[in-house]
Structures are given as structure tokens and as C-alpha cells.
Design an enzyme around this catalytic site. Structure first.
Site, PDB file in Angstrom:
ATOM      1  N   ASN A  15      14.198 -52.975 -61.563  1.00  0.00           N
ATOM      2  CA  ASN A  15      14.271 -54.392 -61.933  1.00  0.00           C
ATOM      3  C   ASN A  15      13.137 -54.699 -62.921  1.00  0.00           C
ATOM      4  O   ASN A  15      11.960 -54.511 -62.594  1.00  0.00           O
ATOM      5  CB  ASN A  15      14.149 -55.239 -60.661  1.00  0.00           C
ATOM      6  CG  ASN A  15      14.223 -56.721 -60.952  1.00  0.00           C
ATOM      7  OD1 ASN A  15      13.561 -57.209 -61.862  1.00  0.00           O
ATOM      8  ND2 ASN A  15      14.994 -57.449 -60.176  1.00  0.00           N
ATOM      9  N   HIS A  18       9.854 -58.651 -64.310  1.00  0.00           N
ATOM     10  CA  HIS A  18       8.444 -59.031 -64.474  1.00  0.00           C
ATOM     11  C   HIS A  18       7.797 -58.479 -65.735  1.00  0.00           C
ATOM     12  O   HIS A  18       6.684 -58.879 -66.076  1.00  0.00           O
ATOM     13  CB  HIS A  18       7.669 -58.730 -63.193  1.00  0.00           C
ATOM     14  CG  HIS A  18       8.185 -59.597 -62.081  1.00  0.00           C
ATOM     15  ND1 HIS A  18       8.167 -60.973 -62.175  1.00  0.00           N
ATOM     16  CD2 HIS A  18       8.818 -59.295 -60.926  1.00  0.00           C
ATOM     17  CE1 HIS A  18       8.744 -61.484 -61.093  1.00  0.00           C
ATOM     18  NE2 HIS A  18       9.158 -60.496 -60.327  1.00  0.00           N
ATOM     19  N   ARG A  53      17.868 -66.130 -64.285  1.00  0.00           N
ATOM     20  CA  ARG A  53      17.758 -67.331 -63.443  1.00  0.00           C
ATOM     21  C   ARG A  53      18.193 -68.568 -64.210  1.00  0.00           C
ATOM     22  O   ARG A  53      18.097 -68.614 -65.433  1.00  0.00           O
ATOM     23  CB  ARG A  53      16.302 -67.522 -62.990  1.00  0.00           C
ATOM     24  CG  ARG A  53      15.907 -66.623 -61.853  1.00  0.00           C
ATOM     25  CD  ARG A  53      14.489 -66.923 -61.406  1.00  0.00           C
ATOM     26  NE  ARG A  53      14.230 -66.319 -60.113  1.00  0.00           N
ATOM     27  CZ  ARG A  53      14.419 -66.928 -58.948  1.00  0.00           C
ATOM     28  NH1 ARG A  53      14.825 -68.179 -58.903  1.00  0.00           N
ATOM     29  NH2 ARG A  53      14.171 -66.299 -57.828  1.00  0.00           N
ATOM     30  N   THR A 109      13.464 -64.423 -54.805  1.00  0.00           N
ATOM     31  CA  THR A 109      14.659 -64.684 -54.006  1.00  0.00           C
ATOM     32  C   THR A 109      14.270 -64.604 -52.530  1.00  0.00           C
ATOM     33  O   THR A 109      14.071 -63.531 -51.988  1.00  0.00           O
ATOM     34  CB  THR A 109      15.750 -63.646 -54.347  1.00  0.00           C
ATOM     35  OG1 THR A 109      15.826 -63.538 -55.766  1.00  0.00           O
ATOM     36  CG2 THR A 109      17.083 -64.068 -53.793  1.00  0.00           C
TER      37      THR A 109
HETATM   38  N1  PXP Z   1      17.251 -57.015 -55.231  1.00  0.00           N
HETATM   39  C1  PXP Z   1      17.480 -58.327 -55.425  1.00  0.00           C
HETATM   40  C2  PXP Z   1      18.851 -58.849 -55.153  1.00  0.00           C
HETATM   41  C3  PXP Z   1      16.470 -59.188 -55.897  1.00  0.00           C
HETATM   42  O1  PXP Z   1      16.719 -60.508 -56.073  1.00  0.00           O
HETATM   43  C4  PXP Z   1      15.206 -58.635 -56.197  1.00  0.00           C
HETATM   44  C5  PXP Z   1      14.131 -59.520 -56.763  1.00  0.00           C
HETATM   45  O2  PXP Z   1      14.521 -60.017 -57.994  1.00  0.00           O
HETATM   46  C6  PXP Z   1      15.022 -57.264 -55.997  1.00  0.00           C
HETATM   47  C7  PXP Z   1      16.046 -56.485 -55.494  1.00  0.00           C
HETATM   48  C8  PXP Z   1      13.720 -56.598 -56.328  1.00  0.00           C
HETATM   49  O3  PXP Z   1      12.704 -57.089 -55.518  1.00  0.00           O
HETATM   50  P1  PXP Z   1      11.207 -56.705 -55.864  1.00  0.00           P
HETATM   51  O4  PXP Z   1      10.912 -57.271 -57.218  1.00  0.00           O
HETATM   52  O5  PXP Z   1      10.423 -57.353 -54.780  1.00  0.00           O
HETATM   53  O6  PXP Z   1      11.116 -55.204 -55.850  1.00  0.00           O
END
Ligand code: PXP
Length: 260
Positions: A15, A18, A53, A109
Site C-alpha cells: 500500500n 503514505h 479517499r 480505516t
Molecule cells: N488493507 C486495507 C483495506 C486498508 O484500508 C489498509 C489501510 O489503508 C491496509 C490494508 C494497510 O494498512 P497499514 O497501512 O496499516 O499497513
């Protein structure tokens, strides 16, 4: 960890939200989340996840379009189940959509989607995306009601929200972490019995990802915040070396006594 593929392979979705958070802090183009996605794929990510978002606080519309155009690996589009997002997803045609609950004021989330309580609202959204050939997953707590409701909606995939477990681990709350872990384990098994493909994510670290990868029913983990944080820390020495070298080059090249 096993990199051999096949049955024992567990996919990693990175992901990159960030990276966009840091970029947006200055309003420019650096660091580019699409470049980060390409680096992640080069380093072994099986796919890229990004959350568009409603308030566009990190990923923006053009990031999604560029990810779709430039990525050679599956794109997992996280989104709220709104008309606006469904239209964007249908235009973008990502490999997958993960439906998440979205509150404007939240930092991240915070909980899973209430699939059981919102069946009638979610059913047409799931059907439209599925009919367009997009793999739909529901981001839910490891709660039997939500798992069964996701199966009734004919979403092929669920992603179990691991945030409560990871928070309890981080805060050293052992019995809470143990209870959350038991919930995750039995939820994962129930989901498989119901024929769902199971993913997991939120708050995962090296240690918790290692633990949860021991559940053979889980096919994919989606990890963002921790990975990007680690990348900053482990990448900082190289960035500082590069900056120091650039400054040295400038000094050496400048004519003696130059003032401007
Ligand atoms: N899965 C989903 C559905 C999410 O909303 C998020 C956060 O955006 C993540 C995984 C990843 O979470 P993290 O950033 O805490 O690793």
C-alpha cells in the site's frame, strides 16, 4: 519466508498511500507514489494497493490513472462504496477493488465494513464491479456475521481487518491480542468453508506478518504504513550519503572565493 510460488506462496500487496502523504505535505511531485509502486514491484511486491479517499488526502485521481497505466502487476483499488468511487473504478478497471468503510475524520480505516447491516446498499455495488470483471473484496472484522453476509453478497474475497490484533500486540496487551488472534483464526477458517478467498491487512509489522503468514488459508497480505515507515528509516543513510556527495561536488567545483 517462501518465494517459491504455488500453494505455499502468500501474496504481498504494498500500500503506497503514505508515499502520497509525504508528497502532499509540500504540494509538489516528490516523492512520487507511482515511482514507489514500481520500486515495490521490482523488489518483489505481488501487487500494489492504493486508497482513493473521498477527501483525496493522499492518493489522487491521477495517481490511480497512472498506476493503472504504468504497473505491470495487479492494482488493488481501495475505496468507499459511493457512486463517485464506483464510477472511477469502472473507468480505471483495476484488477481488484477492496470496499472499505470511510469516515471523513478518521486517521485511518478504523473498523471493518458493516456488510451485514448494509446488505441492500452494498449488493448493487458488488454486482456492478463484479459484472465489470473486477475482483471485489470486503474489508471486514473477523466476525462470523460479517463473513456470512459477505458470502451472501457473492463477493469472492474478504480482507480481514487485523488492526485490533496489531494494536493489542503493539501495546503489550497479551490477553486482548490472544483473543483477537483466536477471532482471526476462526474467522479465516469460517470464510474458507464459505468458499471465500481470504486476505488480511492493517497495522501489520514484520513480526505480525510473520505470525499471520502461518495461516495457510490466507492468500494475500496488504501492508502500507509500517513498510513505508521502515523504508524511510532504512533508506535515510543512503539519501544522506547522496546529499553529502552532492554538496562535496558543489564545493569542489566552485572557484575559490566564489560568493554567489
Ligand atoms: N488493507 C486495507 C483495506 C486498508 O484500508 C489498509 C489501510 O489503508 C491496509 C490494508 C494497510 O494498512 P497499514 O497501512 O496499516 O499497513
Amino acid at each position: 519466508m517462501n518465494y517459491l510460488g504455488g500453494q505455499s506462496h502468500i501474496r504481498l500487496g504494498v500500500n503506497i498511500d503514505h508515499v502520497a502523504t509525504v508528497r502532499n505535505a509540500r504540494g509538489g511531485r516528490h516523492p512520487d507514489p507511482v515511482k514507489a509502486a514500481l520500486i515495490a514491484v521490482e523488489a518483489g511486491a505481488d501487487g500494489i494497493t492504493a486508497h482513493l479517499r473521498e477527501d483525496r488526502r493522499h492518493i489522487r485521481d491521477d495517481d490511480m490513472a497512472r498506476l493503472k497505466a504504468e504497473l505491470g502487476k495487479p492494482l488493488n483499488f481501495e475505496m468507499g462504496a459511493t457512486d463517485e468511487m464506483v464510477e472511477i473504478a469502472l473507468r480505471t478497471r483495476p484488477h481488484a477493488v477492496c470496499l472499505v468503510p470511510e469516515k471523513r475524520q478518521e486517521l485511518t480505516t478504523e473498523g471493518g465494513l458493516d456488510v451485514a447491516g448494509q446488505h441492500n446498499r452494498l449488493a448493487p455495488v458488488v454486482a456492478r464491479l463484479r459484472d465489470a470483471g473486477i475482483r471485489v473484496s470486503m474489508f471486514i472484522a473477523a466476525d462470523p456475521r460479517q463473513i456470512e453476509a459477505s458470502a451472501r453478497l457473492q463477493a469472492p474475497v474478504i480482507e480481514i481487518h487485523t488492526g485490533a490484533w496489531c494494536d493489542a500486540l503493539a501495546e503489550g496487551k497479551e490477553s486482548e491480542a490472544g483473543a483477537e488472534w483466536d477471532r482471526i483464526r476462526s474467522g479465516v477458517r469460517l470464510a474458507r468453508t464459505a468458499g471465500l478467498e481470504v486476505h488480511a491487512g492493517h497495522g501489520l509489522t514484520y513480526a505480525s506478518a510473520e505470525t499471520i503468514s502461518g495461516l495457510p488459508e490466507i492468500m494475500e497480505l496488504n501492508i502500507g504504513h509500517f513498510l513505508i515507515g521502515e523504508a524511510i528509516l532504512s533508506g535515510l543513510p543512503e539519501a544522506i550519503r547522496m546529499m553529502r556527495a552532492a554538496m562535496m561536488r558543489g564545493r569542489v567545483a566552485a572557484p575559490a572565493g566564489a560568493t554567489s
